[in-house]
Design a protein around this motif. Sequence first.
Motif, short mmCIF file in Angstrom:
data_model
loop_
_atom_site.label_atom_id
_atom_site.label_comp_id
_atom_site.label_asym_id
_atom_site.label_seq_id
_atom_site.Cartn_x
_atom_site.Cartn_y
_atom_site.Cartn_z
N ILE A 125 96.01 35.43 2.15
CA ILE A 125 94.63 35.85 1.85
C ILE A 125 93.88 36.16 3.14
CG2 ILE A 125 92.51 35.25 0.60
CD1 ILE A 125 94.22 33.36 -1.10
N TYR A 126 94.06 35.33 4.17
CA TYR A 126 93.37 35.61 5.44
C TYR A 126 93.81 36.95 6.04
CZ TYR A 126 91.21 30.97 5.50
OH TYR A 126 90.44 29.86 5.19
N GLN A 127 95.10 37.23 5.90
CA GLN A 127 95.61 38.52 6.42
C GLN A 127 94.93 39.69 5.72
OE1 GLN A 127 99.85 38.43 5.93
NE2 GLN A 127 100.23 37.93 8.07
N THR A 128 94.70 39.52 4.43
CA THR A 128 94.06 40.59 3.67
C THR A 128 92.61 40.76 4.12
OG1 THR A 128 95.47 39.89 1.86
CG2 THR A 128 93.76 41.46 1.32
N ILE A 129 91.93 39.62 4.38
CA ILE A 129 90.54 39.69 4.88
C ILE A 129 90.54 40.43 6.22
CG2 ILE A 129 88.66 38.29 5.83
CD1 ILE A 129 89.48 36.09 3.78
N ASP A 130 91.45 40.03 7.11
CA ASP A 130 91.47 40.62 8.46
C ASP A 130 91.91 42.09 8.44
OD1 ASP A 130 90.70 38.20 9.43
OD2 ASP A 130 92.72 37.55 10.01
N GLY A 131 92.66 42.45 7.40
CA GLY A 131 93.17 43.83 7.30
C GLY A 131 92.09 44.82 6.86
N ALA A 132 90.98 44.32 6.35
CA ALA A 132 89.89 45.22 5.91
C ALA A 132 88.56 44.68 6.46
CB ALA A 132 89.86 45.30 4.39
N PRO A 133 88.43 44.67 7.79
CA PRO A 133 87.26 44.01 8.40
C PRO A 133 85.92 44.68 8.07
CG PRO A 133 88.57 45.13 10.08
CD PRO A 133 89.33 45.23 8.80
N GLU A 134 85.96 45.95 7.66
CA GLU A 134 84.70 46.61 7.28
C GLU A 134 84.26 46.16 5.89
OE1 GLU A 134 83.14 48.38 9.49
OE2 GLU A 134 84.86 47.96 10.79
N PHE A 135 85.19 45.60 5.15
CA PHE A 135 84.91 45.28 3.75
C PHE A 135 84.78 43.78 3.50
CE2 PHE A 135 85.54 45.30 -0.83
CZ PHE A 135 84.75 46.39 -1.18
N PHE A 136 85.74 43.02 4.04
CA PHE A 136 85.72 41.56 3.85
C PHE A 136 85.35 40.87 5.15
CE2 PHE A 136 89.25 42.92 0.88
CZ PHE A 136 88.55 42.67 -0.29
N LYS A 137 84.48 39.85 5.05
CA LYS A 137 84.15 39.05 6.24
C LYS A 137 84.47 37.60 5.93
CE LYS A 137 81.39 41.71 9.14
NZ LYS A 137 82.32 42.81 8.82
N GLY A 138 85.40 37.03 6.70
CA GLY A 138 85.70 35.61 6.53
C GLY A 138 84.51 34.80 6.99
N ILE B 257 92.75 27.00 -3.07
CA ILE B 257 94.20 27.12 -3.27
C ILE B 257 94.89 25.83 -2.83
CG2 ILE B 257 94.34 29.64 -3.21
CD1 ILE B 257 94.92 29.44 -0.18
N TYR B 258 94.54 24.76 -3.55
CA TYR B 258 95.10 23.45 -3.22
C TYR B 258 96.61 23.43 -3.46
CZ TYR B 258 90.12 22.38 -3.54
OH TYR B 258 88.77 22.38 -3.37
N ASN B 259 97.19 22.25 -3.19
CA ASN B 259 98.66 22.09 -3.31
C ASN B 259 99.26 22.75 -4.55
OD1 ASN B 259 98.95 20.58 -1.01
ND2 ASN B 259 99.08 18.61 -2.06
N ALA B 260 98.62 22.51 -5.70
CA ALA B 260 99.25 22.94 -6.96
C ALA B 260 99.03 24.42 -7.25
CB ALA B 260 98.70 22.11 -8.12
N PHE B 261 98.21 25.08 -6.44
CA PHE B 261 97.96 26.50 -6.71
C PHE B 261 99.20 27.31 -6.33
CE2 PHE B 261 96.57 30.76 -6.35
CZ PHE B 261 95.66 30.90 -7.38
N PRO B 262 99.72 28.14 -7.25
CA PRO B 262 101.00 28.81 -6.98
C PRO B 262 100.91 29.98 -5.99
CG PRO B 262 100.17 29.41 -9.15
CD PRO B 262 99.18 28.42 -8.59
N LEU B 263 102.00 30.17 -5.27
CA LEU B 263 102.10 31.27 -4.29
C LEU B 263 101.85 32.62 -4.96
CD1 LEU B 263 102.98 32.33 -1.43
CD2 LEU B 263 105.31 32.39 -2.32
N ASP B 264 102.38 32.79 -6.18
CA ASP B 264 102.21 34.12 -6.80
C ASP B 264 100.75 34.38 -7.16
OD1 ASP B 264 102.45 32.36 -8.86
OD2 ASP B 264 104.00 33.42 -9.95
N GLY B 265 99.95 33.34 -7.29
CA GLY B 265 98.52 33.53 -7.50
C GLY B 265 97.86 34.07 -6.24
N CYS B 266 98.32 33.60 -5.08
CA CYS B 266 97.78 34.12 -3.81
C CYS B 266 98.22 35.56 -3.60
CB CYS B 266 98.22 33.24 -2.64
SG CYS B 266 97.47 31.61 -2.71
N GLN B 267 99.47 35.84 -3.98
CA GLN B 267 99.96 37.23 -3.88
C GLN B 267 99.13 38.14 -4.79
OE1 GLN B 267 103.98 36.24 -4.89
NE2 GLN B 267 104.71 36.36 -2.77
#
Length: 364
Positions: free
Chosen positions: A277-290, A340-350
């Motif tokens: 998710i952080y990579q996606t934020i950083d990949g669109a810096p004009e749109f998403f700001k962490g 996205i705690y421990n139980a949150f699945p990887l495919d949800g982040c994808q």
Amino acid sequence: MNQPFDRVFNFSAGPCTLPVEVLEEAKEDLLNYKGVGMSVMEMSHRSKPFEAILAQAEADLRKLLGVPNNYKVLFLQGGASLQFSMAPLCFLGAGQSADYVVTGAWGEKAYEAANLVGATNLAYDGKGINYNDVPKFDTIPLNPNAAYVHFTSNETIHGVQFHSDPTTEAPLICDMSSDIISRPVDVSKYAMIYAGAQKNMGPAGVTVVIIRDDLLEKVPAKMHPILDYRLHAKNGSMYNTPPCWSIYMCGLVYKYILRHGGVAGAQERNLWKSKLIYQTIDGAPEFFKGHAVHHARSTMNVTFTLPNDELTAAFLKEAEATHLDGLKGHRSVGGIRASIYNAFPLDGCQALAKFMWEFATKHA
Ligand code: PMP
């Protein structure tokens, strides 16, 4: 990607998603726990089966975190919020002062509660930067003679996290509600750790307190019984009726984490998940700001904003339509919060990362 039984990807900050494996086990036990003839919800807390559930949950949590023998593990009620008051009531004596390191809304609440009890020193306050960073502990002017130092390892609302265990001279008390058992910690650095269950451990209703024996001895002789850690320790968390069902569920979650590589395994998965998710934020810096600065980014709560309120509202609406649920950020930060705690699945982040790319491309 579909979740089993048409479940949504639940990004809620807590209560939040639980492992499907654990829910299946609980379902299996619901009407008749291991042949006892009743559910855990219906059992006396003094019964042998429940005593065994409590003992096993404690043993498994000790194993997960490597809790040394000179610490008690307690399962209490009142949420982490009660600990905001109980800790100063028990450990902030007359003539003493406690240091508070405040890096977010929850630390601020803990500090405010302690102010009602005794003298405090706001050793670090991140309010001026809207809690988007955490300091290096060794740069904070701490009082070596403080009754204790209190901090919050992961700030759930702002999405900032300390990534290592601090070393302090005064006893260290940590609110670990939103990152306990998500990574290895050195328990011996802490005098007390507390955490509400409803993020990484199970359903709401139980708060875990891990407390060193020497701190227990500092509780004043005259303390309200229900607020007295000593009494809870002496009675093995059974001074009054414990939250039996929540403890049972935590026990299942502890076993689940143990089966899946322990806290080291959880940490590896959490790093991967949050990175997506952080990579996606950083990949669109004009749109998403962490919200958080890089080194303070939380692996548990990813907070970011979009260019304006209209786009944020559209993002949330479209996300929900694709089964990405619970992404609305807290009003103090605005924007989006993906928990996205421990139980949150990887495919949800994808799925979220893919949705973010598509949304940013469409609206840029
Ligand atoms: N501390 C932190 C870090 C939290 O995230 C929360 C709840 N979100 C609390 C304390 C308060 O917990 P409770 O509602 O269980 O009292």
